[in-house]
Design an enzyme around this catalytic site. Structure first.
Site, short mmCIF file in Angstrom:
data_model
loop_
_atom_site.label_atom_id
_atom_site.label_comp_id
_atom_site.label_asym_id
_atom_site.label_seq_id
_atom_site.Cartn_x
_atom_site.Cartn_y
_atom_site.Cartn_z
N LYS A 1 -33.28 -15.48 41.49
CA LYS A 1 -33.57 -14.27 40.71
C LYS A 1 -33.47 -13.08 41.65
O LYS A 1 -33.68 -13.22 42.86
CB LYS A 1 -34.99 -14.34 40.12
CG LYS A 1 -35.16 -13.53 38.87
CD LYS A 1 -34.59 -14.25 37.66
CE LYS A 1 -34.73 -13.45 36.40
NZ LYS A 1 -34.27 -14.21 35.23
P1 NAD Z 1 -34.11 -5.94 27.41
O1 NAD Z 1 -34.40 -4.96 28.49
O2 NAD Z 1 -32.78 -5.94 26.73
O3 NAD Z 1 -35.21 -5.79 26.22
C1 NAD Z 1 -36.56 -5.80 26.45
C2 NAD Z 1 -37.26 -5.37 25.16
O4 NAD Z 1 -38.67 -5.47 25.34
C3 NAD Z 1 -36.99 -3.94 24.75
O5 NAD Z 1 -36.94 -3.85 23.34
C4 NAD Z 1 -38.22 -3.18 25.26
O6 NAD Z 1 -38.49 -1.98 24.56
C5 NAD Z 1 -39.28 -4.23 24.99
N1 NAD Z 1 -40.49 -4.05 25.78
C6 NAD Z 1 -40.60 -3.76 27.09
N2 NAD Z 1 -41.90 -3.66 27.43
C7 NAD Z 1 -42.60 -3.91 26.31
C8 NAD Z 1 -43.98 -3.95 26.00
N3 NAD Z 1 -44.89 -3.70 26.93
N4 NAD Z 1 -44.35 -4.24 24.73
C9 NAD Z 1 -43.44 -4.47 23.78
N5 NAD Z 1 -42.11 -4.46 24.00
C10 NAD Z 1 -41.72 -4.16 25.24
O7 NAD Z 1 -34.45 -7.36 28.03
P2 NAD Z 1 -33.92 -8.79 27.54
O8 NAD Z 1 -32.67 -9.12 28.28
O9 NAD Z 1 -33.96 -8.85 26.06
O10 NAD Z 1 -35.06 -9.74 28.15
C11 NAD Z 1 -36.29 -9.93 27.49
C12 NAD Z 1 -36.99 -11.12 28.10
O11 NAD Z 1 -36.17 -12.27 27.96
C13 NAD Z 1 -37.31 -11.02 29.59
O12 NAD Z 1 -38.50 -11.73 29.85
C14 NAD Z 1 -36.14 -11.75 30.23
O13 NAD Z 1 -36.46 -12.24 31.53
C15 NAD Z 1 -35.95 -12.86 29.23
N6 NAD Z 1 -34.64 -13.49 29.27
C16 NAD Z 1 -33.51 -12.75 29.04
C17 NAD Z 1 -32.27 -13.39 29.03
C18 NAD Z 1 -31.01 -12.64 28.72
O14 NAD Z 1 -29.96 -13.29 28.63
N7 NAD Z 1 -31.04 -11.34 28.52
C19 NAD Z 1 -32.19 -14.77 29.28
C20 NAD Z 1 -33.36 -15.49 29.50
C21 NAD Z 1 -34.58 -14.83 29.47
#
Ligand code: NAD
Length: 425
Positions: A115
């Site tokens: 990571k």
């Molecule tokens: P992103 O930045 O695209 O979206 C994050 C979302 O969460 C946004 O809508 C943001 O406004 C919201 N958010 C942030 N803080 C918040 C809070 N305190 N309360 C409510 N909403 C809040 O990120 P993502 O890529 O969608 O990732 C989201 C999660 O999924 C993370 O934990 C990431 O590690 C995990 N993840 C992502 C992927 C991927 O392919 N993108 C893969 C595996 C895991």
């Protein structure tokens, strides 16, 4: 019995402690050699860099910290996202690298976990500023990554464009194009079609099997999604496509709710135009705390870590939790959910669709041979479905909850690989 080495103070953070609590409690059930059990508590390689960063207006030069942690080199190259966040730290990155190791092993991908992170608030960056941060961070870690060494991907605060800049910076230094150095790139650069949707789609692809296992109908199932970014939005779209009612979604600005089902296409278009869900006209506005307590069958935390806590867990009414985010559930909340009989599909299984399609992208880049979207979606479903069935079978056979069963499966695979590789020299 070996004396446990505590995590060094550099790694001490709530999230790393949480990762160790999970690992230690599960390792108990895995017939692991004590030396291997101890070794897996520590990331193999960690890199901390700091570099100067100039804002567009030349007003000041900030010193920015960046991290890259590779937890395990036993299974192949390492793989994991890079996040830009104002509070990211080495302990958080190390914890996420460890989770990536288990995730890849559960799914059966030939990677160890890694990571990365840059401690900066991405919402304050202009596009040229983000490009400069990305290129400089890449230069700092350039000898640490590579298509056969460590392959980054997007995470919170980074996207396909960020990956394109990393790929370009790496390729400029090498003197030739190296698309396989990152995944989650735009398709024009060798990115895989369907990568953007993969995590959200993968999360929801497990819902039919989870509902069938519980004897619940899928049609009209009420789904609540916390986080409406990459994962949350594509989970919502997939939910609607499979006939569920997505009754609430939220982002950092708060949530929107309509018991009759939200118009997800409209909410998505609104966020694309306005940045957040604030002021969305066609639904009731609720807080993120209220969202967790809504009457529903399925809750998908898809925003950030540590949001389901001992405090709000007793209010959760969902029967199924599909963890789209990494580490959304604290161990206190996990205990409450277990007590209340809520069926959890844990992050290391539920959100593995992203790394699975990343794996497809890496294979395609190395072979310079690209698959169709149908092939990718079908293979994603097959791999995720098989992993779910295996974890569920293990949980029934050995009497574990799903999180423990998933981790047992992953840790067993890694332990077996470490045992046959032995110790060098
Ligand atoms: P992103 O930045 O695209 O979206 C994050 C979302 O969460 C946004 O809508 C943001 O406004 C919201 N958010 C942030 N803080 C918040 C809070 N305190 N309360 C409510 N909403 C809040 O990120 P993502 O890529 O969608 O990732 C989201 C999660 O999924 C993370 O934990 C990431 O590690 C995990 N993840 C992502 C992927 C991927 O392919 N993108 C893969 C595996 C895991």
């Amino acid at each position: 019995m070996l004396i446990e080495t505590p995590p060094t103070f550099e790694l001490a953070s709530p999230m790393y402690r949480e990762a160790l609590i999970q690992y230690d409690s599960v390792a108990e059930y895995v017939d692991l050699d004590d030396n291997i059990r101890q070794r897996l508590r520590h990331p193999q390689r960690s890199m901390v860099v700091s570099f100067p960063f100039r804002r567009d207006d030349y007003s000041e030069v900030d010193t920015v910290y960046g991290y890259r942690v590779q937890h395990l080199h036993t299974m192949g190259p390492t793989k994991g996202g890079i996040r830009y966040a104002p509070d990211v730290n080495i302990g958080e990155v190390a914890a996420l690298a460890m989770f990536m190791t288990w995730k890849c092993a559960i799914i059966g991908l030939p990677f160890g976990g890694a990571k990365g992170g840059v401690r900066i608030d991405p919402t304050t960056l202009t596009r040229p500023e983000k490009q400069r941060v990305t290129r400089r961070y890449t230069s700092e870690i350039i000898d640490f990554i590579g298509p056969h060494r460590d392959i980054p991907a997007p995470d919170m605060g980074t996207d396909a464009q960020t990956m394109a800049w990393i790929m370009d910076t790496y390729s400029q230094q090498k003197g030739y194009s190296v698309p396989a150095v990152v995944t989650g790139k735009p398709p024009e650069l060798g990115g895989s079609v369907a990568r953007r949707e993969a995590t959200g789609r993968g999360v929801m692809s497990l819902l039919p099997a989870a509902m069938a296992h519980l004897g619940l109908p899928l049609r009209d199932t009420r789904v609540v999604i916390h986080g409406f970014g990459n994962v949350g939005r594509f989970a919502a779209i997939a939910g609607v496509e499979m006939g569920c009612r997505v009754i609430a979604v939220s982002d950092v600005s708060g949530g929107i709710h309509d018991p009759a089902g939200l118009d997800i296409a409209k909410a998505t278009a609104w966020v694309d135009e306005h940045g957040t869900l604030a002021d969305y006209p066609d639904a009731d506005h609720i807080t993120n705390d209220e969202l967790f307590a809504l009457d529903c069958e399925v809750l998908v935390p898809a925003a950030i870590q540590g949001v389901l806590t001992g405090t709000n867990a007793p209010d959760v009414k969902a029967k199924v939790i599909l963890e789209g985010a990494n580490n959304p559930t604290t161990s206190e909340a996990d205990a409450v959910f277990k007590e209340n009989g809520i069926f959890i599909v844990p992050d290391v299984l539920a959100n593995a669709g992203g790394v699975t399609v990343s794996y497809f992208e890496w294979v395609q880049d190395l072979q310079n041979y690209f698959w169709s979207e149908n092939e990718i979606v079908a293979r994603l479903r097959e791999i995720m479905g098989r992993a779910f069935d295996e974890v569920l079978a293990l949980s029934i056979r050995e009497g574990f909850d799903m999180r423990t069963a998933a981790l047992v499966k992953g840790i067993r695979r890694v332990g077996a690989a470490k045992a046959v590789r032995g110790i060098y020299p």
